[in-house]
Scaffold this motif. Structure first.
Motif, PDB file in Angstrom:
ATOM      1  N   GLU A 269      -1.511  -5.059 -16.591  1.00 42.14           N
ATOM      2  CA  GLU A 269      -0.819  -4.227 -17.031  1.00 42.14           C
ATOM      3  C   GLU A 269      -1.750  -3.106 -17.904  1.00 42.14           C
ATOM      4  OE1 GLU A 269       2.190  -3.138 -16.437  1.00 42.14           O
ATOM      5  OE2 GLU A 269       3.113  -5.123 -15.775  1.00 42.14           O
ATOM      6  N   LYS A 270      -2.674  -3.331 -18.559  1.00 39.86           N
ATOM      7  CA  LYS A 270      -3.359  -2.635 -19.503  1.00 39.86           C
ATOM      8  C   LYS A 270      -4.434  -1.819 -18.617  1.00 39.86           C
ATOM      9  CE  LYS A 270      -6.020  -2.302 -23.820  1.00 39.86           C
ATOM     10  NZ  LYS A 270      -6.477  -3.040 -24.907  1.00 39.86           N
ATOM     11  N   TYR A 271      -5.185  -2.710 -17.806  1.00 37.03           N
ATOM     12  CA  TYR A 271      -6.637  -2.116 -17.225  1.00 37.03           C
ATOM     13  C   TYR A 271      -6.370  -1.603 -15.614  1.00 37.03           C
ATOM     14  CZ  TYR A 271      -8.777  -3.314 -21.286  1.00 37.03           C
ATOM     15  OH  TYR A 271      -9.247  -3.242 -22.871  1.00 37.03           O
ATOM     16  N   TYR A 272      -5.179  -1.997 -14.909  1.00 35.02           N
ATOM     17  CA  TYR A 272      -5.559  -1.596 -13.788  1.00 35.02           C
ATOM     18  C   TYR A 272      -4.924  -0.183 -13.898  1.00 35.02           C
ATOM     19  CZ  TYR A 272      -5.587  -5.901 -11.275  1.00 35.02           C
ATOM     20  OH  TYR A 272      -6.172  -6.898 -10.399  1.00 35.02           O
TER      21      TYR A 272
ATOM     22  N   LEU B 283     -10.449 -11.925  -1.384  1.00 37.92           N
ATOM     23  CA  LEU B 283     -11.502 -12.819  -0.526  1.00 37.92           C
ATOM     24  C   LEU B 283     -11.026 -12.724   1.106  1.00 37.92           C
ATOM     25  CD1 LEU B 283     -12.198 -15.905  -2.474  1.00 37.92           C
ATOM     26  CD2 LEU B 283     -13.664 -13.934  -2.373  1.00 37.92           C
ATOM     27  N   ASP B 284      -9.680 -12.531   1.342  1.00 36.05           N
ATOM     28  CA  ASP B 284      -9.274 -12.438   2.374  1.00 36.05           C
ATOM     29  C   ASP B 284      -9.531 -11.294   3.322  1.00 36.05           C
ATOM     30  OD1 ASP B 284      -7.471 -10.867   1.330  1.00 36.05           O
ATOM     31  OD2 ASP B 284      -5.683 -11.973   1.732  1.00 36.05           O
ATOM     32  N   GLY B 285     -10.126 -10.086   2.686  1.00 35.48           N
ATOM     33  CA  GLY B 285     -10.377  -8.859   3.221  1.00 35.48           C
ATOM     34  C   GLY B 285      -9.227  -7.962   3.282  1.00 35.48           C
ATOM     35  N   ILE B 286      -7.923  -8.320   2.736  1.00 34.71           N
ATOM     36  CA  ILE B 286      -6.797  -7.601   2.835  1.00 34.71           C
ATOM     37  C   ILE B 286      -6.698  -6.607   1.828  1.00 34.71           C
ATOM     38  CG2 ILE B 286      -4.316  -7.584   3.005  1.00 34.71           C
ATOM     39  CD1 ILE B 286      -4.437 -10.122   4.402  1.00 34.71           C
ATOM     40  N   SER B 287      -6.387  -5.297   2.040  1.00 40.26           N
ATOM     41  CA  SER B 287      -6.396  -4.389   0.923  1.00 40.26           C
ATOM     42  C   SER B 287      -5.008  -4.107   0.473  1.00 40.26           C
ATOM     43  CB  SER B 287      -6.923  -2.817   1.544  1.00 40.26           C
ATOM     44  OG  SER B 287      -6.455  -1.936   0.614  1.00 40.26           O
ATOM     45  N   ILE B 288      -4.702  -4.216  -0.835  1.00 40.75           N
ATOM     46  CA  ILE B 288      -3.509  -4.022  -1.468  1.00 40.75           C
ATOM     47  C   ILE B 288      -3.740  -2.554  -2.113  1.00 40.75           C
ATOM     48  CG2 ILE B 288      -1.688  -4.914  -2.987  1.00 40.75           C
ATOM     49  CD1 ILE B 288      -2.723  -7.712  -2.148  1.00 40.75           C
ATOM     50  N   GLN B 289      -2.780  -1.828  -2.304  1.00 40.50           N
ATOM     51  CA  GLN B 289      -2.882  -0.521  -2.835  1.00 40.50           C
ATOM     52  C   GLN B 289      -1.430  -0.165  -4.059  1.00 40.50           C
ATOM     53  OE1 GLN B 289      -3.786   2.501  -0.387  1.00 40.50           O
ATOM     54  NE2 GLN B 289      -5.579   1.790   0.371  1.00 40.50           N
ATOM     55  N   GLY B 290      -1.863   0.183  -4.929  1.00 43.62           N
ATOM     56  CA  GLY B 290      -0.785   0.485  -6.066  1.00 43.62           C
ATOM     57  C   GLY B 290      -0.771  -0.740  -7.001  1.00 43.62           C
ATOM     58  N   LYS B 291      -0.532  -0.166  -8.266  1.00 45.82           N
ATOM     59  CA  LYS B 291      -0.610  -1.284  -9.451  1.00 45.82           C
ATOM     60  C   LYS B 291       0.392  -2.176  -9.110  1.00 45.82           C
ATOM     61  CE  LYS B 291      -0.503  -1.161 -14.386  1.00 45.82           C
ATOM     62  NZ  LYS B 291      -0.819  -0.294 -15.795  1.00 45.82           N
ATOM     63  N   GLU B 292       1.705  -1.613  -8.849  1.00 41.82           N
ATOM     64  CA  GLU B 292       2.964  -2.850  -8.793  1.00 41.82           C
ATOM     65  C   GLU B 292       2.694  -3.635  -7.806  1.00 41.82           C
ATOM     66  OE1 GLU B 292       6.679  -0.611  -8.518  1.00 41.82           O
ATOM     67  OE2 GLU B 292       6.199   0.434 -10.242  1.00 41.82           O
TER      68      GLU B 292
ATOM     69  N   ASP C 238     -14.567  -1.054  -9.894  1.00 39.26           N
ATOM     70  CA  ASP C 238     -15.004   0.437 -10.213  1.00 39.26           C
ATOM     71  C   ASP C 238     -13.886   0.991 -11.186  1.00 39.26           C
ATOM     72  OD1 ASP C 238     -17.083   0.088  -8.553  1.00 39.26           O
ATOM     73  OD2 ASP C 238     -15.685   1.022  -6.626  1.00 39.26           O
ATOM     74  N   TRP C 239     -14.322   1.855 -12.277  1.00 37.69           N
ATOM     75  CA  TRP C 239     -13.641   2.252 -13.369  1.00 37.69           C
ATOM     76  C   TRP C 239     -13.501   3.652 -13.454  1.00 37.69           C
ATOM     77  CZ3 TRP C 239     -11.522  -0.668 -17.644  1.00 37.69           C
ATOM     78  CH2 TRP C 239     -11.905  -2.290 -17.461  1.00 37.69           C
ATOM     79  N   GLN C 240     -12.175   4.067 -13.526  1.00 35.01           N
ATOM     80  CA  GLN C 240     -11.949   5.608 -13.747  1.00 35.01           C
ATOM     81  C   GLN C 240     -10.849   5.926 -14.694  1.00 35.01           C
ATOM     82  OE1 GLN C 240     -10.887   7.762  -9.778  1.00 35.01           O
ATOM     83  NE2 GLN C 240      -9.224   8.444 -10.898  1.00 35.01           N
ATOM     84  N   ASP C 241     -11.183   6.829 -15.610  1.00 29.29           N
ATOM     85  CA  ASP C 241     -10.006   7.250 -16.854  1.00 29.29           C
ATOM     86  C   ASP C 241      -9.706   5.804 -17.689  1.00 29.29           C
ATOM     87  OD1 ASP C 241     -10.051   9.985 -15.837  1.00 29.29           O
ATOM     88  OD2 ASP C 241      -8.496   9.271 -14.362  1.00 29.29           O
ATOM     89  N   GLY C 242     -10.552   4.958 -17.812  1.00 29.35           N
ATOM     90  CA  GLY C 242     -10.412   3.866 -18.649  1.00 29.35           C
ATOM     91  C   GLY C 242      -9.798   2.647 -17.892  1.00 29.35           C
ATOM     92  N   GLN C 243      -9.547   2.859 -16.675  1.00 27.37           N
ATOM     93  CA  GLN C 243      -8.794   1.684 -15.854  1.00 27.37           C
ATOM     94  C   GLN C 243      -9.847   1.472 -14.647  1.00 27.37           C
ATOM     95  OE1 GLN C 243      -4.970   3.456 -15.964  1.00 27.37           O
ATOM     96  NE2 GLN C 243      -4.159   2.019 -17.080  1.00 27.37           N
ATOM     97  N   ILE C 244      -9.447   0.262 -13.981  1.00 26.14           N
ATOM     98  CA  ILE C 244      -9.891  -0.214 -12.568  1.00 26.14           C
ATOM     99  C   ILE C 244      -9.124   0.556 -11.584  1.00 26.14           C
ATOM    100  CG2 ILE C 244     -10.318  -2.325 -11.313  1.00 26.14           C
ATOM    101  CD1 ILE C 244     -10.004  -3.674 -13.889  1.00 26.14           C
TER     102      ILE C 244
END
Length: 117
Positions: free
Chosen positions: A27-30, A39-48, A104-110
């Motif tokens: 909640e704090k860092y994403y 590890l399965d190579g599947i990309s998931i996008q969006g904090k929720e 990778d970090w941007q604006d204080g979050q991952i």
């Protein structure tokens, strides 16, 4: 964000993870637009979606034998967390590996998180 600030954030993430408070770390860092590639190579996008996937994985763990922080490196806006893990997951079987989490970090979050074993 400086390397020292990222290092401090990573130390907090590790502490929270090891104490079973991963949700608080996520909640704090994403970043809202975080992308996670497990590890399965599947990309998931969006904090929720990433948090939901993390919670599903944790909810399916049936036994933990090892969950140890094995090291950290911070360089520029990238952090590397090494985990030594050995646990059983419903539907996946045993995960027994040393994995590297690259953040990778941007604006204080991952903004991007990838796992390699």
């Amino acid at each position: 964000m400086t390397e020292a600030q990222i290092q401090s954030s990573v130390e907090e993430i590790v502490t929270l993870a090891l104490s079973g408070q991963g949700l608080e770390a996520w909640e704090k860092y994403y970043h809202p637009d975080v992308e996670k590639i497990d590890l399965d190579g599947i990309s998931i996008q969006g904090k929720e979606k990433v948090i939901a996937a993390n919670q599903t994985l944790l909810g399916n763990i049936t036994e933990v034998r090892t969950f140890v922080h094995a090291g950290t490196v911070v360089k520029g806006n990238r952090s590397f967390i090494v985990w030594d893990v050995d646990f059983d997951v419903n539907g996946l079987g045993t995960i027994n590996t040393v994995e590297v989490c690259i953040q990778d970090w941007q604006d204080g979050q991952i903004i991007k998180e990838r796992f390699f074993a």
